[in-house]
Design a protein around this motif. Structure first.
Motif, PDB file in Angstrom:
ATOM      1  N   ASN A  19      -0.260  -2.399  -7.520  1.00 55.26           N
ATOM      2  CA  ASN A  19       0.312  -2.578  -6.179  1.00 55.26           C
ATOM      3  C   ASN A  19      -0.748  -2.500  -5.099  1.00 55.26           C
ATOM      4  O   ASN A  19      -0.781  -3.310  -4.178  1.00 55.26           O
ATOM      5  N   PHE A  20      -1.594  -1.497  -5.201  1.00 52.78           N
ATOM      6  CA  PHE A  20      -2.550  -1.250  -4.121  1.00 52.78           C
ATOM      7  C   PHE A  20      -3.632  -2.323  -4.083  1.00 52.78           C
ATOM      8  O   PHE A  20      -3.981  -2.847  -3.023  1.00 52.78           O
ATOM      9  N   LEU A  21      -4.183  -2.670  -5.262  1.00 55.01           N
ATOM     10  CA  LEU A  21      -5.400  -3.483  -5.283  1.00 55.01           C
ATOM     11  C   LEU A  21      -5.172  -4.980  -5.375  1.00 55.01           C
ATOM     12  O   LEU A  21      -5.997  -5.758  -4.887  1.00 55.01           O
ATOM     13  N   ILE A  22      -4.069  -5.423  -5.987  1.00 53.48           N
ATOM     14  CA  ILE A  22      -3.944  -6.877  -6.182  1.00 53.48           C
ATOM     15  C   ILE A  22      -3.991  -7.632  -4.843  1.00 53.48           C
ATOM     16  O   ILE A  22      -4.857  -8.486  -4.651  1.00 53.48           O
ATOM     17  N   PRO A  23      -3.119  -7.330  -3.854  1.00 58.21           N
ATOM     18  CA  PRO A  23      -3.219  -8.085  -2.599  1.00 58.21           C
ATOM     19  C   PRO A  23      -4.564  -7.889  -1.889  1.00 58.21           C
ATOM     20  O   PRO A  23      -5.131  -8.838  -1.350  1.00 58.21           O
ATOM     21  N   LEU A  24      -5.086  -6.660  -1.919  1.00 64.17           N
ATOM     22  CA  LEU A  24      -6.344  -6.387  -1.210  1.00 64.17           C
ATOM     23  C   LEU A  24      -7.522  -7.115  -1.853  1.00 64.17           C
ATOM     24  O   LEU A  24      -8.419  -7.592  -1.160  1.00 64.17           O
ATOM     25  N   GLN A  25      -7.544  -7.202  -3.176  1.00 64.86           N
ATOM     26  CA  GLN A  25      -8.721  -7.788  -3.841  1.00 64.86           C
ATOM     27  C   GLN A  25      -8.627  -9.298  -4.033  1.00 64.86           C
ATOM     28  O   GLN A  25      -9.645  -9.953  -4.228  1.00 64.86           O
ATOM     29  N   ILE A  48     -10.516   0.401   8.355  1.00 66.48           N
ATOM     30  CA  ILE A  48     -10.530   1.664   7.592  1.00 66.48           C
ATOM     31  C   ILE A  48      -9.101   2.073   7.228  1.00 66.48           C
ATOM     32  O   ILE A  48      -8.830   2.503   6.107  1.00 66.48           O
ATOM     33  N   ASN A  49      -8.173   1.944   8.175  1.00 67.81           N
ATOM     34  CA  ASN A  49      -6.743   2.185   7.890  1.00 67.81           C
ATOM     35  C   ASN A  49      -5.985   0.882   8.098  1.00 67.81           C
ATOM     36  O   ASN A  49      -5.450   0.633   9.177  1.00 67.81           O
ATOM     37  N   PRO A  50      -5.937   0.014   7.094  1.00 68.13           N
ATOM     38  CA  PRO A  50      -5.320  -1.301   7.302  1.00 68.13           C
ATOM     39  C   PRO A  50      -3.822  -1.195   7.544  1.00 68.13           C
ATOM     40  O   PRO A  50      -3.143  -0.368   6.938  1.00 68.13           O
ATOM     41  N   GLY A  51      -3.309  -2.028   8.436  1.00 67.85           N
ATOM     42  CA  GLY A  51      -1.860  -2.062   8.693  1.00 67.85           C
ATOM     43  C   GLY A  51      -1.171  -2.967   7.684  1.00 67.85           C
ATOM     44  O   GLY A  51      -1.795  -3.466   6.744  1.00 67.85           O
ATOM     45  N   HIS A  52       0.125  -3.181   7.902  1.00 64.77           N
ATOM     46  CA  HIS A  52       0.876  -4.074   7.016  1.00 64.77           C
ATOM     47  C   HIS A  52       0.405  -5.500   7.285  1.00 64.77           C
ATOM     48  O   HIS A  52       0.547  -6.015   8.376  1.00 64.77           O
ATOM     49  N   LYS A 103       0.841  -1.213   0.000  1.00 66.88           N
ATOM     50  CA  LYS A 103       0.000   0.000   0.000  1.00 66.88           C
ATOM     51  C   LYS A 103       0.869   1.252   0.000  1.00 66.88           C
ATOM     52  O   LYS A 103       0.575   2.220  -0.700  1.00 66.88           O
ATOM     53  N   MET A 104       1.955   1.234   0.764  1.00 62.19           N
ATOM     54  CA  MET A 104       2.872   2.380   0.788  1.00 62.19           C
ATOM     55  C   MET A 104       3.617   2.499  -0.546  1.00 62.19           C
ATOM     56  O   MET A 104       3.808   3.608  -1.062  1.00 62.19           O
ATOM     57  N   TRP A 128     -10.740   5.020  -4.712  1.00 52.98           N
ATOM     58  CA  TRP A 128     -10.025   4.293  -3.648  1.00 52.98           C
ATOM     59  C   TRP A 128      -9.293   5.212  -2.671  1.00 52.98           C
ATOM     60  O   TRP A 128      -8.607   4.743  -1.777  1.00 52.98           O
ATOM     61  N   TYR A 129      -9.449   6.517  -2.847  1.00 50.17           N
ATOM     62  CA  TYR A 129      -8.813   7.464  -1.910  1.00 50.17           C
ATOM     63  C   TYR A 129      -9.208   7.174  -0.459  1.00 50.17           C
ATOM     64  O   TYR A 129      -8.348   7.186   0.430  1.00 50.17           O
ATOM     65  N   PRO A 130     -10.512   6.913  -0.159  1.00 47.84           N
ATOM     66  CA  PRO A 130     -10.875   6.618   1.241  1.00 47.84           C
ATOM     67  C   PRO A 130     -10.131   5.403   1.794  1.00 47.84           C
ATOM     68  O   PRO A 130      -9.788   5.364   2.982  1.00 47.84           O
ATOM     69  N   LYS A 131      -9.847   4.418   0.936  1.00 45.33           N
ATOM     70  CA  LYS A 131      -9.117   3.227   1.394  1.00 45.33           C
ATOM     71  C   LYS A 131      -7.629   3.539   1.533  1.00 45.33           C
ATOM     72  O   LYS A 131      -6.960   3.012   2.411  1.00 45.33           O
ATOM     73  N   MET A 132      -7.119   4.410   0.667  1.00 46.61           N
ATOM     74  CA  MET A 132      -5.691   4.749   0.729  1.00 46.61           C
ATOM     75  C   MET A 132      -5.364   5.601   1.954  1.00 46.61           C
ATOM     76  O   MET A 132      -4.357   5.374   2.617  1.00 46.61           O
TER      77      MET A 132
END
Length: 608
Positions: free
Chosen positions: A127-133, A565-569, A45-46, A457-461
């Motif tokens: 980067n952002f969406l593949i692991p999350l989805q 809402i703010n997921p960690g690593h 995510k970072m 996806w700003y709210p998720k970022m």
């Protein structure tokens, strides 16, 4: 829908055991410093945010360059003292020099195509969406993922440094055709700046390969329990095909660049033959062919168009379905058309070369394949329009940009049918018609896909919302501006007005476009100013935006909205949720939406 966050997945399987590092609350924060969290982060995510911010910085620079050369095209005989103050010897006497003009056009093209639309779009959202989805803790190789960003960053720094060398940056066009790019003696813009350009691009290719292999491995190997390939959201399919295209085509470009470095510095003749340079005489090079470079470049160059547009297509499919409150129309047809586009994109590269002396019979083969690629593209457009049809549409900023993407893709794509015809292309090649076509279908559409993804996806970022009023202003000015800038260029191109010319006033036939050029340039400045409004909104909202209070603000079905809402690593604090259904159960059985993690009920209707 709080019950959707309670997941019955007792036997999660050992396949994810090795990826559980640091997912417990506070389990790894005691040794995390600013450098490990924000700079050399291995959290996908970072890294996505790093790609995004770097891409946005380049977008500002690339956009500013286009404003500068549009000023030259609008007012070729006027001097603006402020330009000399800002640009120094690039604009002696307040007028951009011819060499600087070509450098601006070259670097603008390079950074927008590669650094913004390829790395900024794909690097951010893959980067952002593949692991999350797909339901993974992180990428298959977080370390390789970090390296991918740092190779990109190093590449960007080297490209930036080429702007400051004494002879100036490379100025032979972003396609870097030899012999201009292969001979340092031809112009100042072919000296040190060109070597830096080549080194930068070589590092960029390494970055893309590291990222692409990671994305492919993650999609194939890291999916959570129940997440079959046919339950993947279309975003993931698009990113997957994009990564495959990159891994197969970027090495060809790298080989082309390495041969160019050899021709420039080691006396070889891969691309050079029988060259006579004014003031130097005949060169000893024999046996090379500049057309070989064109084949190598465009073998990447055409898949590159789809490397840019496929992530946009995936993002738009997801945002449209969510905001129409309807399942995406023709899920399997969408995957099939993505696959067809991926295959065909490798078989059409020579339509960029109809005027290069290509055998006309071979040309007709490429005409056929080029026109064929319109079929899967049309399937996608039909399915997007049918998804919108009778939907309960919410016009969020992300949704507006998605609809804008489809509009740009249609209007830009239609002119591709003209250019794919070799007989017409002979007249239209290297005119403003080409600029109008690829800016609409690839440039503006790609940027619109990027904006749709950022707003959605700003709210998720960042755990906050962007300001909607500023977002609507940003959309309408950008949307209208894009058409006002690029649509008139079709008419200039039909009249034969060539691209990359510094001054048109010497031709009687092109003087009639003087007023139009002024109009286009003024609109370009306004549109650029509105992008600065977006930047303000983006960074201001990060700290002062309205806070997200709901875990699933858009009412989406996909897995990223089951994380905190703010997921960690590590993304999920407990078990990774199990998936029971496809990603598009909207408006089904009287429910607004059913999350992918909800088990299928006994009396449930099947529509997939």
């Amino acid at each position: 829908m709080s019950n959707e966050q309670i997941h019955a997945a007792p036997a999660q399987g050992a396949s994810h055991g090795s990826h559980d590092h640091g997912h417990a609350e506070g389990g790894h924060h005691h040794h995390e410093t600013f450098i490990t969290k924000y700079i050399f982060s291995q959290d996908h995510k970072m890294i996505a945010k790093q790609f995004l911010v770097t891409g946005m910085a380049w977008a500002v620079l690339g956009g500013l360059m286009s404003v500068l050369f549009r000023i030259q095209l609008a007012y070729p005989d006027q001097n603006f003292p402020i330009l000399e103050t800002l640009l120094g010897h690039w604009a002696k006497g307040g007028k951009i020099t011819a060499e600087s003009y070509y450098a601006l056009v070259t670097i603008h093209g390079t950074v927008m195509v590669f650094f913004v639309l390829t790395a900024g779009l794909s690097g951010t959202f893959s980067n952002f969406l593949i692991p999350l989805q797909v339901g993974a803790r992180d990428m298959a190789s977080p370390f390789m993922n970090m390296l991918s960003y740092w190779f990109f960053f190093t590449s960007a720094i080297i490209m930036l440094s080429s702007l400051f060398v004494e002879t100036g940056p490379f100025s032979g066009g972003w396609t870097a055709y030899p012999p201009l790019s292969a001979l340092g003696s031809t112009s100042p813009g072919s000296k040190t700046g060109m070597d830096l350009w080549l080194i930068s691009m070589a590092l960029f290719v390494v970055s893309q390969l590291l990222g692409g292999l990671n994305y492919i491995a993650t999609v194939l190997n890291m999916r959570t329990k129940g997440m079959s390939m046919t339950r993947l959201p279309l975003t993931i399919w698009a990113f997957f095909f994009t990564a495959v295209l990159g891994v197969l085509s970027f090495p060809v470009l790298l080989s082309g660049f390495i041969l160019l470095i050899f021709d420039r510095n080691f006396g070889t003749s891969f691309y050079l033959s029988d060259i006579f340079v004014n003031g130097i005489g005949a060169l000893p090079n024999e046996g090379g062919s500049p057309i070989l470079y064109q084949h190598l470049f465009w073998f990447l160059g055409h898949p590159e168009v789809y490397i840019i547009i496929l992530p946009g297509m995936g993002i738009v499919s997801e945002v449209m379905s969510t905001n129409s409150r309807k399942p995406i129309f023709g899920y399997m047809a969408m995957i099939g058309s993505l696959f067809a586009i991926a295959i065909l994109s490798f078989l059409v590269w020579a339509h960029h070369m109809f005027v290069s002396g290509l055998n006309p019979f071979l040309g007709s083969f490429f005409v056929l394949l080029t026109l064929l690629i319109a079929v899967p593209s049309a399937i996608k457009v039909f399915n997007w329009l049918t998804t919108l049809w009778r939907g309960n549409i919410r016009f969020t900023p992300g949704m507006l940009y998605s609809i804008g993407f489809v509009s740009m893709f249609i209007s830009g794509g239609l002119t591709g049918i003209w250019l794919g015809n070799s007989a017409l292309d002979i007249h239209l090649h290297d005119t403003y018609f080409i600029i109008a076509h690829f800016h609409l279908v690839m440039g503006v559409a790609g940027i619109f896909g990027m904006y749709a993804g950022i707003y959605h996806w700003y709210p998720k970022m960042f755990g906050r919302y962007m300001n909607n009023t500023l977002a609507y202003i940003h959309f309408w000015v950008t949307f209208a501006g894009a058409y006002l800038i690029f649509w008139p260029m079709h008419y200039e191109g039909l009249a034969g007005m060539p691209r990359r010319y510094y001054d048109y006033t010497n031709w009687e036939s092109f003087k009639m476009f003087e007023g139009l050029n002024v109009f286009i340039s003024i609109v370009a400045i306004i549109v650029f100013a509105v992008q600065l409004l977006f930047l303000f909104n983006f960074f201001y909202s990060m700290y002062k935006g309205r806070k997200v209070t709901s875990q699933n603000p858009w009412g989406s079905t996909t897995l990223e909205w089951t994380t905190p809402i703010n997921p960690g690593h590590g993304n999920w604090p407990g078990e990774i949720p199990e998936v029971h259904r496809w990603a598009y159960d909207y408006g089904k059985d009287g429910k607004d939406f059913i999350a992918q993690t909800t088990p299928v009920g006994a009396g449930e209707t099947t529509n997939h």
